[in-house]
Design a protein around this motif. Structure first.
Motif, short mmCIF file in Angstrom:
data_model
loop_
_atom_site.label_atom_id
_atom_site.label_comp_id
_atom_site.label_asym_id
_atom_site.label_seq_id
_atom_site.Cartn_x
_atom_site.Cartn_y
_atom_site.Cartn_z
N PHE A 161 0.81 -1.23 0.00
CA PHE A 161 0.00 0.00 0.00
C PHE A 161 0.85 1.28 0.00
O PHE A 161 0.51 2.25 -0.68
N LEU A 162 1.94 1.29 0.77
CA LEU A 162 2.76 2.50 0.91
C LEU A 162 4.02 2.39 0.04
O LEU A 162 4.83 1.50 0.26
N PRO A 163 4.20 3.30 -0.92
CA PRO A 163 5.36 3.19 -1.84
C PRO A 163 6.66 3.72 -1.27
O PRO A 163 7.35 4.52 -1.87
N GLY A 167 7.90 -1.20 0.15
CA GLY A 167 6.76 -0.84 -0.69
C GLY A 167 7.18 -0.19 -1.99
O GLY A 167 6.55 -0.39 -3.03
N ASN A 168 8.25 0.60 -1.95
CA ASN A 168 8.78 1.22 -3.17
C ASN A 168 9.26 0.14 -4.14
O ASN A 168 9.02 0.21 -5.34
N LEU A 171 5.79 -1.94 -5.19
CA LEU A 171 4.79 -1.20 -5.96
C LEU A 171 5.38 -0.54 -7.21
O LEU A 171 4.80 -0.63 -8.30
N ASN A 190 -2.25 6.08 -9.95
CA ASN A 190 -1.74 6.28 -8.59
C ASN A 190 -1.78 4.93 -7.90
O ASN A 190 -2.84 4.40 -7.58
N THR A 192 -1.04 3.87 -4.96
CA THR A 192 -1.65 3.81 -3.62
C THR A 192 -3.16 3.73 -3.71
O THR A 192 -3.81 2.97 -2.98
N HIS A 193 -3.76 4.52 -4.63
CA HIS A 193 -5.21 4.45 -4.84
C HIS A 193 -5.61 3.07 -5.36
O HIS A 193 -6.65 2.52 -4.96
N ALA A 196 -5.62 0.62 -2.40
CA ALA A 196 -6.25 1.06 -1.15
C ALA A 196 -7.34 0.10 -0.67
O ALA A 196 -7.40 -0.25 0.51
#
Length: 440
Positions: A161-163, A167-168, A171, A190, A192-193, A196
């Motif tokens: 969820f968090l880049p 997460g980077n 994602l 996006n 994260t969207h 979500a």
């Protein structure tokens, strides 16, 4: 003829649930999968042996962390933490007991989430933090299945969820890069969207575990944890200071050099140099720590071999193609089948990071054909990859919690970590991921 991926993962899961050791289940599953996939016994064993090296680094890291964890126990930190927490419980009676319980759960959740981004050490914190807390958890009669669910949530949800941090990598460098490579324009997406709603599924599972499934107290044998954690060891401010310095040094060196092995070794050497661990005792302590983590290490090594056999069969692609025949241009059926295939593949391979490149190449053209938006395609591939990380016998997101909670032999990897995390995370993730695919 049965698909090799279904055969291999199915055999592995059935044997694991039947309390056959996970290492044996992985080896048997790999052999069955290779034979069903037409590799033959020699090619199957070659693929399995070729993959074993992939898990060796993590296995050695865990052996080092085990030795370091034993040194921490010898310092008396477990006793100090237990004394402090029990003092709070006795002072505030039942109210204090509850407040300490929520404090511990909150601490483990925050540390697990932070291990993916703020201090990106992943599962390395578990052998260091959980065993010293286990005595207090046992005294408070907190269900260890709850703690397993809390830590698994913290290990998975942030990266999906968090880049930032891991997460980077997941994602941006893996998910978006592979979707883009497969021909979809992701410039307006996006990430994260996109992820979500599936992340909300993980949160839903956590709340169910905390407030419904495992809210009741559970009895454990205190004598076993006292024997393993040496809580009766005397301690003084100096030993606790050295223990704190050793833990801080291990974390800093791991972040600096990117090596759990060197970080744990540095921490262990600090204990030796300070005299808390006597030089003549280091050999026995090291052996004890390695024994404590041996199961986790061997499972990770066997899982790498298992994953290599699945890749060698090439049957993931045929599994998707067979699923495509059932879809009949229905977006709803298509999304569900792709998520189920992702669940099956990730449970076998044990790593979302390794699964996404395999799935993206096959799923993205299928998604485009069915008319999904770029945002929905990213969501489907990302969720399909993350599905099965929780609830896989071979995933470090389940092996990590077990390594900390089972040092006294009272926490079964399959029934106390794998099954609870499968039920509380994979099922909501499947439902929320499907909804996200339909509305994005």
């Amino acid at each position: 003829m049965m698909n090799a991926v279904i055969a291999a993962v199915g055999i592995m899961l059935v044997l694991s649930l039947s309390r056959v050791h996970v290492v044996i289940a992985l080896i048997v599953g790999a052999v069955v999968g290779g034979l069903v996939g037409g590799l033959g016994i020699e090619a199957t064993l070659n693929a399995f042996n070729g993959g074993l090296g992939g898990g060796a680094q993590v296995a050695l890291s865990y052996a080092m962390l085990g030795a370091f964890a034993v040194a921490i126990a010898k310092s008396g930190m477990a006793h100090a933490l237990a004394d402090k927490a029990l003092m709070m419980v006795n002072k505030q009676h039942a109210v204090g007991g509850n407040s300490v319980k929520w404090l511990l759960i909150g601490l483990l959740l925050v540390v697990a989430v932070s291990s993916q981004n703020i201090v990106p050490i992943h599962i390395a914190f578990i052998p260091l933090l959980v065993p010293p807390l286990l005595y207090v958890l046992t005294k408070l009669k907190i269900d260890r299945r709850l703690i397993a669910c809390v830590m698994t949530f913290g290990l998975i949800t942030p990266y999906m969820f968090l880049p930032v941090g891991f997460g980077n990598i997941f994602l941006n460098q893996i998910l978006l890069a592979n979707v883009s490579k497969s021909g979809v324009d992701i410039s307006q997406v996006n990430v994260t969207h996109a992820m979500a709603i599936p992340a909300l599924g993980m949160l839903f599972g956590l709340l169910v575990a905390v407030f419904i499934s495992y809210r009741k107290k559970r009895e454990y044998d205190l004598a076993k944890i006292e024997q393993v954690e040496q809580v009766a060891v005397s301690y003084n401010p100096r030993t606790l200071l050295v223990a704190g310095a050793a833990i801080a040094s291990a974390f800093i060196i791991q972040l600096w050099l990117g090596s759990m092995i060197i970080g744990a070794l540095a921490g262990f050497l600090i204990f030796s140099a300070s005299g808390i661990v006597r030089w003549r005792e280091t050999d026995d302590l090291f052996t004890e720590g390695m024994k404590m983590m041996a199961m986790i290490g061997f499972i990770m090594i066997a899982a790498s071999g298992f994953a290599e056999v699945l890749k060698a069969t090439g049957e993931v692609k045929s599994l998707v193609e067979a699923s495509a025949g059932w879809i009949n241009h229905s977006k709803g059926v298509g999304a569900l089948l792709m998520l189920l295939v992702g669940l099956l593949v990730t449970m076998g391979i044990g790593s979302s990071f390794s699964t996404v490149p395999i799935l993206a190449a096959i799923f993205v053209p299928l998604c485009v054909q069915l008319g999904f938006s770029p945002m929905a395609i990213v969501c489907i591939v990302g969720t399909a990859g993350a599905l099965g990380d929780a609830g896989s016998p071979a995933s470090d997101s389940t092996l990590g919690p077990t390594s900390g909670l089972n040092i006294d032999g009272q926490h079964h990897h399959i029934w106390d970590t794998v099954v609870p995390t499968f039920l509380h995370y994979n099922l909501p993730l499947l439902a929320f991921g499907w909804v996200a695919a339909m509305v994005l």
